[in-house]
Design a protein around this motif. Structure first.
Motif, PDB file in Angstrom:
ATOM      1  N   VAL A 272     146.721 -22.921 -18.694  1.00 45.79           N
ATOM      2  CA  VAL A 272     145.839 -22.300 -17.700  1.00 45.79           C
ATOM      3  C   VAL A 272     145.012 -23.328 -16.939  1.00 45.79           C
ATOM      4  CG1 VAL A 272     145.709 -20.161 -19.017  1.00 45.79           C
ATOM      5  CG2 VAL A 272     143.938 -21.909 -19.340  1.00 45.79           C
ATOM      6  N   THR A 273     144.891 -24.542 -17.490  1.00 48.05           N
ATOM      7  CA  THR A 273     144.034 -25.552 -16.862  1.00 48.05           C
ATOM      8  C   THR A 273     144.775 -26.399 -15.835  1.00 48.05           C
ATOM      9  OG1 THR A 273     142.591 -25.681 -18.801  1.00 48.05           O
ATOM     10  CG2 THR A 273     142.597 -27.591 -17.332  1.00 48.05           C
ATOM     11  N   LEU A 274     146.035 -26.698 -16.076  1.00 49.22           N
ATOM     12  CA  LEU A 274     146.771 -27.625 -15.199  1.00 49.22           C
ATOM     13  C   LEU A 274     146.762 -27.211 -13.725  1.00 49.22           C
ATOM     14  CD1 LEU A 274     149.856 -28.857 -17.280  1.00 49.22           C
ATOM     15  CD2 LEU A 274     147.964 -30.223 -16.347  1.00 49.22           C
ATOM     16  N   PRO A 275     147.076 -25.965 -13.382  1.00 50.98           N
ATOM     17  CA  PRO A 275     147.054 -25.611 -11.946  1.00 50.98           C
ATOM     18  C   PRO A 275     145.669 -25.791 -11.325  1.00 50.98           C
ATOM     19  CG  PRO A 275     148.198 -23.938 -13.236  1.00 50.98           C
ATOM     20  CD  PRO A 275     147.536 -24.844 -14.214  1.00 50.98           C
ATOM     21  N   LEU A 276     144.633 -25.451 -12.059  1.00 52.06           N
ATOM     22  CA  LEU A 276     143.278 -25.621 -11.537  1.00 52.06           C
ATOM     23  C   LEU A 276     142.932 -27.084 -11.353  1.00 52.06           C
ATOM     24  CD1 LEU A 276     141.424 -22.931 -13.686  1.00 52.06           C
ATOM     25  CD2 LEU A 276     141.999 -22.782 -11.271  1.00 52.06           C
ATOM     26  N   LEU A 277     143.431 -27.933 -12.254  1.00 53.40           N
ATOM     27  CA  LEU A 277     143.155 -29.357 -12.177  1.00 53.40           C
ATOM     28  C   LEU A 277     143.806 -29.975 -10.944  1.00 53.40           C
ATOM     29  CD1 LEU A 277     141.718 -31.574 -13.843  1.00 53.40           C
ATOM     30  CD2 LEU A 277     143.914 -32.017 -14.954  1.00 53.40           C
ATOM     31  N   VAL A 278     145.004 -29.524 -10.626  1.00 50.71           N
ATOM     32  CA  VAL A 278     145.729 -30.063  -9.475  1.00 50.71           C
ATOM     33  C   VAL A 278     145.114 -29.600  -8.159  1.00 50.71           C
ATOM     34  CG1 VAL A 278     147.946 -30.085  -8.279  1.00 50.71           C
ATOM     35  CG2 VAL A 278     147.880 -30.287 -10.777  1.00 50.71           C
ATOM     36  N   PHE A 279     144.707 -28.337  -8.108  1.00 55.65           N
ATOM     37  CA  PHE A 279     144.242 -27.757  -6.841  1.00 55.65           C
ATOM     38  C   PHE A 279     142.739 -27.459  -6.860  1.00 55.65           C
ATOM     39  CE2 PHE A 279     148.747 -26.439  -7.283  1.00 55.65           C
ATOM     40  CZ  PHE A 279     149.255 -27.064  -6.152  1.00 55.65           C
ATOM     41  N   THR A 280     141.968 -28.277  -7.537  1.00 53.21           N
ATOM     42  CA  THR A 280     140.539 -28.008  -7.688  1.00 53.21           C
ATOM     43  C   THR A 280     139.812 -27.808  -6.363  1.00 53.21           C
ATOM     44  OG1 THR A 280     140.500 -29.273  -9.754  1.00 53.21           O
ATOM     45  CG2 THR A 280     138.383 -28.833  -8.696  1.00 53.21           C
ATOM     46  N   PRO A 281     139.899 -28.738  -5.397  1.00 49.93           N
ATOM     47  CA  PRO A 281     139.127 -28.535  -4.159  1.00 49.93           C
ATOM     48  C   PRO A 281     139.550 -27.291  -3.388  1.00 49.93           C
ATOM     49  CG  PRO A 281     140.623 -30.405  -3.939  1.00 49.93           C
ATOM     50  CD  PRO A 281     140.634 -30.023  -5.378  1.00 49.93           C
ATOM     51  N   GLU A 282     140.848 -27.017  -3.379  1.00 48.39           N
ATOM     52  CA  GLU A 282     141.331 -25.841  -2.664  1.00 48.39           C
ATOM     53  C   GLU A 282     140.828 -24.547  -3.338  1.00 48.39           C
ATOM     54  OE1 GLU A 282     143.840 -29.272  -1.722  1.00 48.39           O
ATOM     55  OE2 GLU A 282     143.221 -28.363  -3.634  1.00 48.39           O
ATOM     56  N   VAL A 283     140.850 -24.533  -4.667  1.00 49.39           N
ATOM     57  CA  VAL A 283     140.380 -23.343  -5.389  1.00 49.39           C
ATOM     58  C   VAL A 283     138.889 -23.119  -5.141  1.00 49.39           C
ATOM     59  CG1 VAL A 283     139.990 -22.368  -7.684  1.00 49.39           C
ATOM     60  CG2 VAL A 283     142.163 -23.472  -7.168  1.00 49.39           C
TER      61      VAL A 283
END
Length: 392
Positions: A272-283
């Motif tokens: 659950v963390t990897l996608p958020l880590l990659v796209f942090t600024p966009e999220v």
């Protein structure tokens, strides 16, 4: 998301401070009774009515001191907030008795291994709060006092629902046992050391930011912390199951269960963390708005820290379920000391990024200690079960 967009960074920081300090009082004064109730319910040490009546009596006594202390403390620690925030914090002191009673009763539900009901009670509290906030947004009434009122209402409904469930499960008539109360307190205080140290590790950064930095910085930091919610949900949910599951099993079965639960926690947290880590600024920009982009760097640090913390929570619950709450407490206390030292060194130097690094360092130290003690606990026989008479 709604709160960030509806309040902005400054008011979001004030709301975080309003919620933080009464929640801290409730956490400090809980004394581990909910964990002790889970343990005793899983072990079936007393009739259900006696257990429910005893924890309910404790939940009536505990808030008296806590709420009084809150009225004195809040004007001092909220000196950077305006009068509206201080008044809202005083109102939110109603959360303390509701939260304690709800947690104690939910601990019994968990100990009975009624996991569906337990998770429904947990998620129901969140769902009611979310619906209330959505309603405020639709009416354009999102403000600090209105949000506080929604949170209080959500906790009141959770308390009533938990009480209804335990009565339906056979807790009537209620009883009270002084011996059981002593046992709950003795086990609870030992377990509470782990809980307090762990929760202080999670909140100390926000507490210090609220004391020494402007509310806007706390608003940014809270958004960064929010991104770690999914990994926290994984670790917290597994931990709630790990405690009663470990307590109810023999040593060999507990060993296998512990390995499986910790593995699930680590894998689930990473996924659950990897996608958020990659796209942090966009999220952050999409969910919270462009004004919160300043939280990007610290959010990425906290996302990694969240995976470490999630795994540590599962390990700590296993140790507590094995009757070794102090083995779970010691690494948390060490990590808390590391948090204090790291925040003192890094927060003035690096600001919010320093606070995030302090959390990552402390969580890693805590996890390493948990792993060492878990290996020892699962290799050697567990301690004898705690008796209902003395809690030793």
């Amino acid at each position: 998301v709604i709160l960030a967009r509806g309040l902005g960074a400054d008011a979001r920081g004030q709301l975080a401070a309003v919620i933080l300090w009464p929640s801290l009082l409730a956490m400090l004064g809980a004394l581990g009774i909910s964990e002790a109730a889970t343990y005793h319910a899983a072990k079936r040490t007393q009739p259900l009515g006696a257990l429910v009546g005893t924890v309910a009596a404790l939940a009536v006594v505990q808030p008296i001191i806590l709420v009084g202390a809150g009225f004195v403390l809040l004007p001092l620690v909220l000196g950077r907030q305006d009068d509206t925030a201080v008044r809202a914090a005083h109102l939110f002191l109603a959360f303390v008795p509701l939260n304690l009673l709800a947690l104690h009763l939910m601990g019994i539900v968990n100990g009975l291994q009624r996991y569906t009901a337990f998770q429904a009670l947990r998620l129901g509290t969140v769902a009611v709060g979310c619906l209330g906030i959505v309603g405020l947004a639709l009416e354009d009434r999102v403000s600090i006092p209105s949000v506080v009122a929604v949170y209080i209402a959500a906790n009141l409904l959770a308390t009533l629902a938990a009480a209804a469930f335990v009565v339906h499960a056979g807790a009537w008539p209620l009883g009270f046992s002084r011996a059981l109360a002593r046992s709950l307190l003795r086990f609870g205080v030992r377990s509470h050391t782990t809980s307090v140290a762990g929760q202080l590790n999670e909140r100390l950064d926000q507490l210090l930011i609220s004391l020494f930095l402007a509310p806007v910085y706390l608003g940014l930091y809270v958004v960064a912390v929010t991104l770690t919610s999914l990994s926290s949900l994984v670790g917290g949910s597994v931990a709630q199951v790990a405690l009663p599951a470990s307590a109810a099993l023999e040593h060999a079965a507990a060993h296998r269960t512990a390995r499986r639960l910790v593995g699930i926690t680590l894998a689930g947290s990473v996924v659950v963390t990897l996608p958020l880590l990659v796209f942090t600024p966009e999220v952050i920009a999409l969910c919270f708005g462009e004004s919160f982009r300043g939280a990007t760097d610290v959010a990425r640090i906290l996302l990694v820290a969240g995976v470490v913390l999630s795994t540590s929570r599962a390990l700590g619950a296993v140790l507590t379920g094995l009757g070794r709450p102090l083995d779970a407490a010691v690494p948390e206390l060490v990590a808390l000391a590391v948090t204090l030292a790291a925040l003192a060194a890094l927060l003035p130097w690096l600001g919010l990024v320093g606070a995030g690094l302090a959390s990552l360092i402390a969580y890693s130290v805590g996890l390493a200690g948990m792993l060492r003690r878990a290996r020892r606990a699962l290799v050697y026989p567990v301690e004898p079960p705690l008796g209902a008479d003395d809690g030793s």
